[in-house]
Design an enzyme around this catalytic site. Structure first.
Site, mmCIF file in Angstrom:
data_model
loop_
_atom_site.group_PDB
_atom_site.id
_atom_site.type_symbol
_atom_site.label_atom_id
_atom_site.label_comp_id
_atom_site.label_asym_id
_atom_site.label_seq_id
_atom_site.Cartn_x
_atom_site.Cartn_y
_atom_site.Cartn_z
ATOM 1 N N ASP A 103 0.846 -1.196 0.000
ATOM 2 C CA ASP A 103 0.000 0.000 0.000
ATOM 3 C C ASP A 103 0.885 1.251 0.000
ATOM 4 O O ASP A 103 2.044 1.203 0.395
ATOM 5 C CB ASP A 103 -0.872 0.037 1.259
ATOM 6 C CG ASP A 103 -1.857 -1.117 1.302
ATOM 7 O OD1 ASP A 103 -2.173 -1.668 0.230
ATOM 8 O OD2 ASP A 103 -2.288 -1.466 2.421
HETATM 9 N N1 URA Z 1 -1.256 -5.896 3.829
HETATM 10 C C1 URA Z 1 -1.731 -4.641 3.858
HETATM 11 O O1 URA Z 1 -2.750 -4.366 4.452
HETATM 12 N N2 URA Z 1 -1.048 -3.697 3.201
HETATM 13 C C2 URA Z 1 0.116 -3.945 2.545
HETATM 14 O O2 URA Z 1 0.707 -3.022 1.987
HETATM 15 C C3 URA Z 1 0.599 -5.254 2.534
HETATM 16 C C4 URA Z 1 -0.110 -6.215 3.193
#
Ligand code: URA
Length: 239
Positions: A103
């Site tokens: 993310d």
């Molecule tokens: N899980 C999440 O919620 N975000 C990420 O970036 C990776 C795994």
């Protein structure tokens, strides 16, 4: 391999643009200026320079980045900076892309490569590649959460997660945890904690399969994988 193909493959321009570089005398092979686009070179043995800079030819590039927050795990984006924007020109000429997504606000280990086959296999849901994350949670994390994650929790879309290994590092009004999951659903770690009524306030990926984040990399820094790391990755992906 033809010199024009080699230079074009490396991203120094289209075949036509590369022809112009040759015509302008910018390219030397073993110290001799080369103008003939059809000249064959052996990328392993011949030294090719462009404007005096030695060009290293390799088919694949494997980079480990400590992804900073605020940057998108993609090759292009209309609004935000991407992880590929953070690469030096000499690396971006290989047209690498991130293997999977973190993310925008997540930090940590990101593999960036142009090896499509390796990427595809590592991301295959059948492969169950373990990924370990460090997270800070907005409240106390309990033994009950450990059991819930081991059994599988139901996400907001009804999906039941595969068994995951939760370790509590520090429990308190804010808790530090490590979570290992073997799948990669959208926002998975955040949604798993939401499923037990908690919120992830900081997230960083530490490992992916055989790769571990090189903690000497500052946020936004990256390096090539070592030969040993590449070997481990290729062996891992083949099994
Ligand atoms: N899980 C999440 O919620 N975000 C990420 O970036 C990776 C795994």
């Amino acid at each position: 391999m033809r010199i024009d193909k080699m230079l074009a493959n490396l991203g120094f321009g289209s075949r036509k643009e590369v022809k112009k570089l040759l015509k302008d005398g910018a390219v030397k092979v073993n110290d001799q200026p080369v103008k003939d686009a059809k000249l064959h070179v052996n990328p392993k043995d011949d030294t090719v320079t462009l404007n005096g800079e030695v060009i290293e030819y390799k088919e694949f590039i494997y980079l480990m980045m400590n992804k900073p927050p605020g940057v998108i795990s993609a090759t292009e984006d209309s609004y935000d900076q991407t992880v590929v924007d953070l690469l030096e020109f000499e690396d971006s000429v290989y047209s690498p892309f991130p293997v999977g997504r973190l993310d925008k606000d997540t930090e940590g280990l990101l593999l960036i490569t142009n090896d499509g086959q390796l990427s595809h296999r590592l991301l295959s849901p059948k492969k169950h590649v373990p990924k370990t994350y460090f997270a800070v949670i907005d409240q106390e994390v309990s033994e009950g959460d450990i059991s819930a994650f081991k059994k599988g929790v139901t996400l907001d879309d009804g999906y039941v997660t595969k068994p995951a290994d939760l370790k509590i590092i520090k429990s308190g009004i804010r808790s530090d945890i490590e979570l290992t999951i073997t799948e990669g659903k959208f926002h998975q770690v955040k949604r798993m904690f939401e499923a037990v009524g908690k919120k992830v306030i900081y997230l960083k990926r530490l490992t992916m399969g055989p790769l571990s984040l090189d903690e000497s990399l500052e946020l936004g820094e990256y390096r090539e994988l070592t030969d040993e790391e590449i070997q481990q990755l290729i062996e891992y992906e083949a099994n």
